[in-house]
Motif scaffolding. Structure first.
Motif, PDB file in Angstrom:
ATOM      1  N   GLY A   1      55.971  40.531  23.437  1.00  0.00           N
ATOM      2  CA  GLY A   1      55.399  40.132  24.315  1.00  0.00           C
ATOM      3  C   GLY A   1      55.003  41.094  25.216  1.00  0.00           C
ATOM      4  O   GLY A   1      54.017  41.122  25.942  1.00  0.00           O
ATOM      5  N   VAL A   2      55.748  42.035  25.779  1.00  0.00           N
ATOM      6  CA  VAL A   2      55.412  42.958  26.544  1.00  0.00           C
ATOM      7  C   VAL A   2      54.250  43.955  25.728  1.00  0.00           C
ATOM      8  O   VAL A   2      53.559  44.482  26.483  1.00  0.00           O
ATOM      9  N   THR A   3      54.378  44.077  24.527  1.00  0.00           N
ATOM     10  CA  THR A   3      53.279  44.992  23.704  1.00  0.00           C
ATOM     11  C   THR A   3      51.889  44.192  23.854  1.00  0.00           C
ATOM     12  O   THR A   3      50.996  44.777  24.316  1.00  0.00           O
TER      13      THR A   3
ATOM     14  N   ILE B   1      49.891  35.296  13.544  1.00  0.00           N
ATOM     15  CA  ILE B   1      49.074  36.575  14.182  1.00  0.00           C
ATOM     16  C   ILE B   1      48.462  37.478  13.355  1.00  0.00           C
ATOM     17  O   ILE B   1      47.412  37.997  13.533  1.00  0.00           O
ATOM     18  N   ILE B   2      49.289  38.059  12.434  1.00  0.00           N
ATOM     19  CA  ILE B   2      48.978  39.247  11.568  1.00  0.00           C
ATOM     20  C   ILE B   2      48.281  38.876  10.334  1.00  0.00           C
ATOM     21  O   ILE B   2      47.050  39.604  10.281  1.00  0.00           O
ATOM     22  N   LEU B   3      48.495  37.638   9.819  1.00  0.00           N
ATOM     23  CA  LEU B   3      47.845  37.394   8.481  1.00  0.00           C
ATOM     24  C   LEU B   3      46.468  36.373   8.897  1.00  0.00           C
ATOM     25  O   LEU B   3      45.511  36.334   8.368  1.00  0.00           O
ATOM     26  N   HIS B   4      46.546  35.824   9.909  1.00  0.00           N
ATOM     27  CA  HIS B   4      45.386  34.692  10.227  1.00  0.00           C
ATOM     28  C   HIS B   4      44.927  34.897  11.568  1.00  0.00           C
ATOM     29  O   HIS B   4      44.683  33.634  12.434  1.00  0.00           O
ATOM     30  N   SER B   5      44.716  35.863  12.125  1.00  0.00           N
ATOM     31  CA  SER B   5      44.239  36.296  13.507  1.00  0.00           C
ATOM     32  C   SER B   5      43.084  35.431  13.774  1.00  0.00           C
ATOM     33  O   SER B   5      42.703  35.278  14.937  1.00  0.00           O
TER      34      SER B   5
ATOM     35  N   LEU C   1      52.230  44.508  14.267  1.00  0.00           N
ATOM     36  CA  LEU C   1      52.686  44.780  13.142  1.00  0.00           C
ATOM     37  C   LEU C   1      53.742  46.129  12.956  1.00  0.00           C
ATOM     38  O   LEU C   1      55.027  45.962  12.829  1.00  0.00           O
ATOM     39  N   LEU C   2      53.182  47.095  13.467  1.00  0.00           N
ATOM     40  CA  LEU C   2      54.002  48.491  13.824  1.00  0.00           C
ATOM     41  C   LEU C   2      55.214  48.400  14.943  1.00  0.00           C
ATOM     42  O   LEU C   2      56.270  48.776  14.337  1.00  0.00           O
ATOM     43  N   VAL C   3      54.972  47.458  16.037  1.00  0.00           N
ATOM     44  CA  VAL C   3      56.033  47.362  16.972  1.00  0.00           C
ATOM     45  C   VAL C   3      57.052  46.412  16.373  1.00  0.00           C
ATOM     46  O   VAL C   3      58.448  46.735  16.349  1.00  0.00           O
ATOM     47  N   SER C   4      56.573  45.464  15.508  1.00  0.00           N
ATOM     48  CA  SER C   4      57.763  44.405  14.988  1.00  0.00           C
ATOM     49  C   SER C   4      58.465  45.220  13.896  1.00  0.00           C
ATOM     50  O   SER C   4      59.646  45.126  14.007  1.00  0.00           O
ATOM     51  N   ILE C   5      57.728  45.964  13.037  1.00  0.00           N
ATOM     52  CA  ILE C   5      58.745  46.786  11.965  1.00  0.00           C
ATOM     53  C   ILE C   5      59.768  47.498  12.659  1.00  0.00           C
ATOM     54  O   ILE C   5      60.832  47.627  12.423  1.00  0.00           O
TER      55      ILE C   5
END
Length: 193
Positions: A21-23, A87-91, A155-159
């Motif tokens: 959320g912050v990102t 969000i990542i796959l179907h943006s 994606l990067l932040v989530s990982i």
């Protein structure tokens, strides 16, 4: 099984929810950050309310065993990971069918691990899957198309968050049960129920 189920623990889900959320907000997608935060917070609030209702039901009707408890691992994982995957796959695409798959797959995998670990019944897992999947679909419909640079950053932040917090445990269920029983007994003593 424990390795897989730990992805759905609140020790991973809550930091992931907050950091994503912050990102979103910090990267300039303010509406997305606010919608994400409010949406996931609403789903988690519904989850806590369902767990409290199960505890109340068990207390009122004198249930001796473990009261009905919606699977928090399944609901939170389906909502958070399902939304992120959408969000990542179907943006850019807006297909209900495609949006339904990620939260259902996540709910299925985490639900299977919870069953194998004897942490929940099938009914509790199904209720968690329904709550998380409906929440993920609602977020998918509300969120506007996601800018490309946000997708890569999410994606990067989530990982990173998942790698850092995986394996930690936040014992939310016993904490919630203790708070409920203390409050219920205090209220019943004061109100003479």
């Amino acid at each position: 099984m424990k390795f897989m189920t730990d992805f759905g623990d609140e020790a991973v889900i809550l930091p992931l929810f907050l950091v994503v959320g912050v990102t979103f907000y910090a990267m300039g997608w303010r509406r997305g950050g606010i919608v994400w935060a409010v949406g996931i917070a609403t789903i988690l609030t519904c989850l806590v309310a369902a767990k409290l209702f199960g505890l109340y039901w068990g207390e009122v009707f004198g249930f001796v065993g473990r009261p009905f408890s919606v699977s928090g691992h399944v609901a939170a994982s389906a909502a958070v990971y399902g939304s992120l995957l959408n969000i990542i796959l179907h943006s850019r695409r807006r297909s209900w069918f495609l949006a339904l798959l990620p939260p259902l797959v996540v709910a299925g995998v985490i639900g299977y691990t919870r069953l194998q670990l004897h942490a929940h019944t099938q009914a509790e897992i199904v209720c968690g899957a329904v709550l998380g999947t409906v929440g993920a679909l609602a977020l998918y419909r509300i969120l506007s198309p996601v800018p490309g640079h946000i997708v890569q950053c999410a994606l990067l932040v989530s990982i990173c968050v998942i790698v850092v917090f995986h394996g930690y445990m936040f014992h939310a269920e016993p904490l919630l049960q203790n708070m409920f029983h203390t409050s219920y007994r205090s209220a019943s003593h004061v109100l003479a129920w």
